[in-house]
Design a protein around this motif. Structure first.
Motif, PDB file in Angstrom:
ATOM      1  N   LYS A  77      29.865  30.283  22.718  1.00 45.54           N
ATOM      2  CA  LYS A  77      29.833  28.828  22.762  1.00 45.54           C
ATOM      3  C   LYS A  77      29.797  28.243  21.352  1.00 45.54           C
ATOM      4  CE  LYS A  77      27.623  28.402  27.298  1.00 45.54           C
ATOM      5  NZ  LYS A  77      26.448  27.911  28.050  1.00 45.54           N
ATOM      6  N   THR A  78      29.080  28.937  20.463  1.00 40.12           N
ATOM      7  CA  THR A  78      29.052  28.491  19.072  1.00 40.12           C
ATOM      8  C   THR A  78      30.438  28.557  18.456  1.00 40.12           C
ATOM      9  OG1 THR A  78      26.774  29.272  18.860  1.00 40.12           O
ATOM     10  CG2 THR A  78      27.984  28.870  16.822  1.00 40.12           C
ATOM     11  N   VAL A  79      31.165  29.645  18.761  1.00 38.95           N
ATOM     12  CA  VAL A  79      32.528  29.795  18.250  1.00 38.95           C
ATOM     13  C   VAL A  79      33.437  28.724  18.826  1.00 38.95           C
ATOM     14  CG1 VAL A  79      34.532  31.330  18.225  1.00 38.95           C
ATOM     15  CG2 VAL A  79      32.257  32.260  17.821  1.00 38.95           C
ATOM     16  N   GLU A  80      33.242  28.375  20.090  1.00 37.20           N
ATOM     17  CA  GLU A  80      34.047  27.330  20.721  1.00 37.20           C
ATOM     18  C   GLU A  80      33.876  25.994  20.012  1.00 37.20           C
ATOM     19  OE1 GLU A  80      34.089  28.958  25.350  1.00 37.20           O
ATOM     20  OE2 GLU A  80      32.932  27.183  24.791  1.00 37.20           O
ATOM     21  N   ARG A  81      32.710  25.745  19.451  1.00 36.05           N
ATOM     22  CA  ARG A  81      32.479  24.502  18.715  1.00 36.05           C
ATOM     23  C   ARG A  81      33.039  24.546  17.306  1.00 36.05           C
ATOM     24  NH1 ARG A  81      27.377  24.881  21.477  1.00 36.05           N
ATOM     25  NH2 ARG A  81      26.435  25.829  19.624  1.00 36.05           N
ATOM     26  N   GLY A  82      33.623  25.690  16.916  1.00 34.07           N
ATOM     27  CA  GLY A  82      34.273  25.791  15.613  1.00 34.07           C
ATOM     28  C   GLY A  82      33.470  26.527  14.565  1.00 34.07           C
ATOM     29  N   ASP A  83      32.255  26.996  14.875  1.00 30.82           N
ATOM     30  CA  ASP A  83      31.431  27.734  13.911  1.00 30.82           C
ATOM     31  C   ASP A  83      31.728  29.221  14.035  1.00 30.82           C
ATOM     32  OD1 ASP A  83      29.586  28.695  12.177  1.00 30.82           O
ATOM     33  OD2 ASP A  83      27.816  28.025  13.296  1.00 30.82           O
ATOM     34  N   LEU A  84      32.438  29.771  13.056  1.00 33.19           N
ATOM     35  CA  LEU A  84      32.823  31.178  13.082  1.00 33.19           C
ATOM     36  C   LEU A  84      31.871  32.058  12.282  1.00 33.19           C
ATOM     37  CD1 LEU A  84      36.693  30.824  12.654  1.00 33.19           C
ATOM     38  CD2 LEU A  84      35.394  31.090  14.766  1.00 33.19           C
ATOM     39  N   GLN A  85      30.830  31.467  11.699  1.00 25.66           N
ATOM     40  CA  GLN A  85      29.866  32.259  10.911  1.00 25.66           C
ATOM     41  C   GLN A  85      28.792  32.830  11.840  1.00 25.66           C
ATOM     42  OE1 GLN A  85      30.630  32.830   7.762  1.00 25.66           O
ATOM     43  NE2 GLN A  85      32.385  31.440   7.994  1.00 25.66           N
ATOM     44  N   VAL A  86      29.194  33.706  12.745  1.00 24.64           N
ATOM     45  CA  VAL A  86      28.275  34.321  13.699  1.00 24.64           C
ATOM     46  C   VAL A  86      28.414  35.837  13.607  1.00 24.64           C
ATOM     47  CG1 VAL A  86      28.334  32.354  15.272  1.00 24.64           C
ATOM     48  CG2 VAL A  86      30.006  34.172  15.545  1.00 24.64           C
ATOM     49  N   ASP A  87      27.354  36.540  14.047  1.00 27.05           N
ATOM     50  CA  ASP A  87      27.367  38.021  14.019  1.00 27.05           C
ATOM     51  C   ASP A  87      26.455  38.506  15.149  1.00 27.05           C
ATOM     52  OD1 ASP A  87      26.312  40.643  11.721  1.00 27.05           O
ATOM     53  OD2 ASP A  87      27.759  40.645  13.370  1.00 27.05           O
ATOM     54  N   LEU A  88      27.026  39.280  16.076  1.00 23.22           N
ATOM     55  CA  LEU A  88      26.260  39.830  17.191  1.00 23.22           C
ATOM     56  C   LEU A  88      25.714  41.196  16.789  1.00 23.22           C
ATOM     57  CD1 LEU A  88      25.302  39.587  20.090  1.00 23.22           C
ATOM     58  CD2 LEU A  88      27.474  40.570  20.845  1.00 23.22           C
ATOM     59  N   LYS A  89      24.397  41.264  16.551  1.00 23.63           N
ATOM     60  CA  LYS A  89      23.762  42.502  16.094  1.00 23.63           C
ATOM     61  C   LYS A  89      23.241  43.286  17.299  1.00 23.63           C
ATOM     62  CE  LYS A  89      22.347  40.396  11.714  1.00 23.63           C
ATOM     63  NZ  LYS A  89      23.384  41.080  10.923  1.00 23.63           N
TER      64      LYS A  89
ATOM     65  N   ASN B 269      32.578  41.191  17.067  1.00 24.45           N
ATOM     66  CA  ASN B 269      32.421  40.970  15.624  1.00 24.45           C
ATOM     67  C   ASN B 269      33.731  41.177  14.890  1.00 24.45           C
ATOM     68  OD1 ASN B 269      29.695  40.351  15.880  1.00 24.45           O
ATOM     69  ND2 ASN B 269      29.051  42.482  15.603  1.00 24.45           N
ATOM     70  N   SER B 270      34.495  42.220  15.292  1.00 26.91           N
ATOM     71  CA  SER B 270      35.787  42.475  14.658  1.00 26.91           C
ATOM     72  C   SER B 270      36.756  41.331  14.913  1.00 26.91           C
ATOM     73  CB  SER B 270      36.358  43.795  15.178  1.00 26.91           C
ATOM     74  OG  SER B 270      37.641  44.032  14.631  1.00 26.91           O
ATOM     75  N   MET B 271      36.756  40.820  16.139  1.00 31.69           N
ATOM     76  CA  MET B 271      37.649  39.710  16.469  1.00 31.69           C
ATOM     77  C   MET B 271      37.324  38.468  15.641  1.00 31.69           C
ATOM     78  SD  MET B 271      38.027  37.744  20.134  1.00 31.69           S
ATOM     79  CE  MET B 271      36.367  37.088  19.946  1.00 31.69           C
ATOM     80  N   ILE B 272      36.032  38.133  15.512  1.00 30.33           N
ATOM     81  CA  ILE B 272      35.628  36.953  14.739  1.00 30.33           C
ATOM     82  C   ILE B 272      36.014  37.110  13.274  1.00 30.33           C
ATOM     83  CG2 ILE B 272      33.650  35.604  13.946  1.00 30.33           C
ATOM     84  CD1 ILE B 272      34.452  35.107  16.834  1.00 30.33           C
ATOM     85  N   ALA B 273      35.812  38.335  12.713  1.00 26.38           N
ATOM     86  CA  ALA B 273      36.182  38.569  11.316  1.00 26.38           C
ATOM     87  C   ALA B 273      37.679  38.405  11.112  1.00 26.38           C
ATOM     88  CB  ALA B 273      35.725  39.967  10.894  1.00 26.38           C
ATOM     89  N   THR B 274      38.473  38.907  12.049  1.00 22.34           N
ATOM     90  CA  THR B 274      39.932  38.775  11.954  1.00 22.34           C
ATOM     91  C   THR B 274      40.354  37.313  12.028  1.00 22.34           C
ATOM     92  OG1 THR B 274      40.192  40.944  13.004  1.00 22.34           O
ATOM     93  CG2 THR B 274      42.124  39.501  12.948  1.00 22.34           C
ATOM     94  N   ILE B 275      39.738  36.553  12.932  1.00 23.40           N
ATOM     95  CA  ILE B 275      40.057  35.125  13.056  1.00 23.40           C
ATOM     96  C   ILE B 275      39.728  34.387  11.775  1.00 23.40           C
ATOM     97  CG2 ILE B 275      39.430  32.995  14.256  1.00 23.40           C
ATOM     98  CD1 ILE B 275      39.088  34.639  16.789  1.00 23.40           C
ATOM     99  N   ARG B 276      38.564  34.693  11.177  1.00 23.60           N
ATOM    100  CA  ARG B 276      38.187  34.023   9.922  1.00 23.60           C
ATOM    101  C   ARG B 276      39.196  34.334   8.830  1.00 23.60           C
ATOM    102  NH1 ARG B 276      32.560  35.525  11.048  1.00 23.60           N
ATOM    103  NH2 ARG B 276      32.860  37.319   9.678  1.00 23.60           N
ATOM    104  N   GLU B 277      39.623  35.611   8.750  1.00 23.71           N
ATOM    105  CA  GLU B 277      40.577  36.014   7.715  1.00 23.71           C
ATOM    106  C   GLU B 277      41.923  35.318   7.908  1.00 23.71           C
ATOM    107  OE1 GLU B 277      42.646  40.118   5.986  1.00 23.71           O
ATOM    108  OE2 GLU B 277      41.091  40.204   7.515  1.00 23.71           O
ATOM    109  N   LEU B 278      42.387  35.242   9.164  1.00 21.73           N
ATOM    110  CA  LEU B 278      43.679  34.611   9.427  1.00 21.73           C
ATOM    111  C   LEU B 278      43.634  33.112   9.119  1.00 21.73           C
ATOM    112  CD1 LEU B 278      44.725  36.371  12.757  1.00 21.73           C
ATOM    113  CD2 LEU B 278      45.736  36.686  10.494  1.00 21.73           C
ATOM    114  N   ILE B 279      42.544  32.458   9.505  1.00 17.99           N
ATOM    115  CA  ILE B 279      42.425  31.027   9.239  1.00 17.99           C
ATOM    116  C   ILE B 279      42.420  30.749   7.745  1.00 17.99           C
ATOM    117  CG2 ILE B 279      40.850  29.048   9.403  1.00 17.99           C
ATOM    118  CD1 ILE B 279      40.085  30.001  12.166  1.00 17.99           C
TER     119      ILE B 279
END
Length: 602
Positions: free
Chosen positions: A324-336, A351-361
């Motif tokens: 839900k946080t990612v849906e609001r546009g905050d990509l600085q998250v990490d599931l430990k 976590n890998s998907m979020i990192a890839t999205i941040r890099e592409l953006i």
């Protein structure tokens, strides 16, 4: 399962029930408080309207002074014959009927004029008392008001009552002859208080609410329940305020909210009373519906909670929250999650998907920034080079023909234009510099084509604004070049008019700088004009075209300031073309800040 249901009830149902109760209680108090605050304001307005109407009615006796004939009758003190008295009575009674009873004064029940031993009158209804003329005659002669002020009298004060049950009061006012400094008598106006119904009906429609008007002693002058008119409000002496609201609770009766307001001139007190239960009647309905819906939701939610509790885990809850946080546009998250099971695999994939999205953006953002900078640089640097060749050729011809002074002037203008082009590395210059640059350009063209080129530059804004506000560089010369190129092909003499002004922008919602370039050239055909307008909507650089100058200028303005700004075209074939340039009002510090940001990105 039993413990889960009990825990769910303790942690969810009971707090929500408490919340609903507290919310209802607070809302009911809030409604009462709001009514208590606003009702005195409504009463104040109603009281002001009532007082205004009464004041208007107190001016009615002054109408008598508009008729010399009526004044003559009132000034007369004796009669030689009875017929003269009857004639005067007929004349004045008819005048009262026309002026006060049959006119626009619907609130007037009757008008009575007492002058000496004479009583003139006209009335819509008769009195219950048979000797009313004697009562009015004797009362009107008591305690006259030499100042001419009006007095409000209740029917009980005169022991007179109309045959109808209409609520009314008397307005008594002396008739003073200022010319002769003499009192001519007294006028009594019976006022129908039913007009108060129309005033109070605007803000009170509840049938259980009571509203009444009473004088300072508590005598009720008007009441929504007409049976109470003439009675005394015994509770008035116990009112805690005469301008405000308070609660009353009489034994055996339901509590009421009472609001009062007292007029400043008449001293009348306007009172509004309504049962507290009526204030929260709609709230009670909402409360009952809410409780019913709440119970249904609790039962359904309890069943669902029992069913899904077997498959719910804390890591999945955390993952759901992060998504839900990612849906609001905050990509600085990490599931430990350190586990090696399916949940751990899911967490690592997330976590890998979020990192890839941040890099592409980030990569796409940098690419777009670079591309825009490259396009802007290309657009700004591609200015028509043929002008230099033509100008030098014209200077050479002037030198050969011995026109030294003209050649010197052209060299001076050309030098200033070149210095303007190479000395300022900023993308923006002052409006004054840009206007001077195109003026130099047109002056050179004037030297070259002589009488075939005429131009005029008009500034509607002041010199201070010309030097204070900035514009993108080289936005006027390309448009003027197009006008000269196509205009001289079909016209023996080309006229160019440039106007700089300040106008309100419908798109930007601000005061913008508007530059209009108008020529009397051949105009642009309709199909070509449509194609050109479509090209102007494309912000990217697409190479040179027959109208490259227009596209160049529009693209640079849009890329620097947004789609609210740019070029507009108006053209009529055979008449000419008008190009409108709209740019924002930007000062020097804003331009410097923008250039610093561009330098940092470069």
């Amino acid at each position: 399962m039993y413990k889960l249901i009990v825990t769910y009830i303790l942690l969810t149902v009971l707090p929500m029930l408490l919340l609903v109760y507290i919310s209802y209680t607070q809302y009911a108090r809030s409604v009462e408080q709001q009514i208590g605050e606003y009702m005195p304001k409504f009463l104040y307005q109603a009281n002001a309207d009532i007082e205004k109407r009464i004041q208007e009615l107190t001016t009615l006796p002054e109408i008598l002074f508009n008729s010399e004939n009526i004044l003559g009758i009132l000034r007369r003190t004796s009669y030689a014959k009875r017929s003269d008295l009857n004639k005067d009575q007929y004349t004045l009674n008819s005048y009262l009927a026309r002026t006060y009873i049959n006119g626009r004064n619907d609130d007037v029940l009757g008008v009575f004029v007492v002058s000496g031993n004479r009583v003139f009158y006209n009335s819509k209804a008769g009195f219950k008392e048979s000797n009313w003329t004697k009562t009015i005659g004797s009362y009107a002669t008591l305690d006259p008001q030499p100042s001419g002020k009006a007095t409000i009298l209740l029917p009980e004060e005169m022991s007179l009552h109309f045959e109808s049950d209409i609520p009314y009061v008397f307005i008594q006012k002396p008739i003073n002859d200022d010319d002769n400094r003499k009192n001519l008598g007294t006028m009594l106006i019976a006022v129908d208080l039913s007009f108060i119904d129309n005033i109070v009906r605007n803000f009170e429609t509840n049938k259980r609410a009571d509203l009444w008007v009473m004088n300072p002693s508590g005598k009720i002058i008007y009441h929504t329940n007409h049976e109470l008119i003439g009675t005394v409000d015994e509770e008035k002496t116990r009112y805690p305020v005469l301008n405000g609201s308070f609660r009353t609770s009489v034994s055996g009766e339901e509590a009421k909210l009472v609001s009062v307001n007292q007029t400043s001139k008449l001293g009348w007190v306007l009172v509004h009373s309504i049962p507290l239960h009526d204030l929260t009647q709609r709230t009670d309905l909402i409360r009952n519906v809410t409780v019913f819906v709440f119970i249904a939701i609790v039962i359904a939610a309890s069943m669902i909670a029992v069913l899904i509790s077997y498959n719910m885990t804390r890591p999945l809850k955390k993952l759901s929250g992060l998504m839900k946080t990612v849906e609001r546009g905050d990509l600085q998250v990490d599931l430990k999650v350190q586990s090696g099971d399916e949940v751990g695999t899911l967490a690592r994939s997330f976590n890998s998907m979020i990192a890839t999205i941040r890099e592409l953006i980030n990569k796409n953002y940098q690419i777009e920034i670079r591309q825009k900078e490259a396009e802007l640089y290309a657009l700004q640097s591609q200015i028509n080079p043929h002008f230099m060749y033509n100008t030098l050729e014209t200077i050479g011809m002037a030198v050969e023909e011995g026109e030294t002074e003209q050649a010197v002037d052209m060299v001076t203008l050309l030098g200033r234009m070149l210095r303007f082009s190479v000395s300022n590395q900023s993308k923006s210059v002052t409006i004054a510099e840009e206007v001077q640059h195109v003026k130099d350009y047109l002056t050179i063209q004037k030297f070259r084509f002589e009488e075939r080129v005429h131009f005029e530059i008009v500034q509607v804004i002041g010199d201070y604004d010309l030097h204070a506000f900035f514009t993108p560089k080289f936005i006027l010369q390309p448009i003027v070049e197009n006008a000269i190129k196509y205009g001289l092909e079909s016209r023996k003499a080309l006229e160019i008019h440039i106007a700089v002004s300040e106008e309100f922008g419908a798109k930007s919602g601000k005061r913008d700088i508007v530059i209009r370039i108008r020529d009397n050239g051949p105009g642009i055909p309709g199909d070509r004009l449509n194609d050109l307008e479509q090209s102007l909507k494309k912000i990217s650089f697409e190479g040179r075209s027959s109208h490259f100058g227009l596209i160049n200028v529009n693209a640079r303005i849009v890329m620097m300031h947004g789609t609210d700004y740019g070029l507009q075209l108006h053209s009529i074939v055979g008449k000419g073309t008008e190009v409108i340039i709209r740019i924002p009002k930007i000062r020097g510090e804003e331009v410097s800040h923008a250039d610093d940001k561009d330098a940092d990105r470069g």
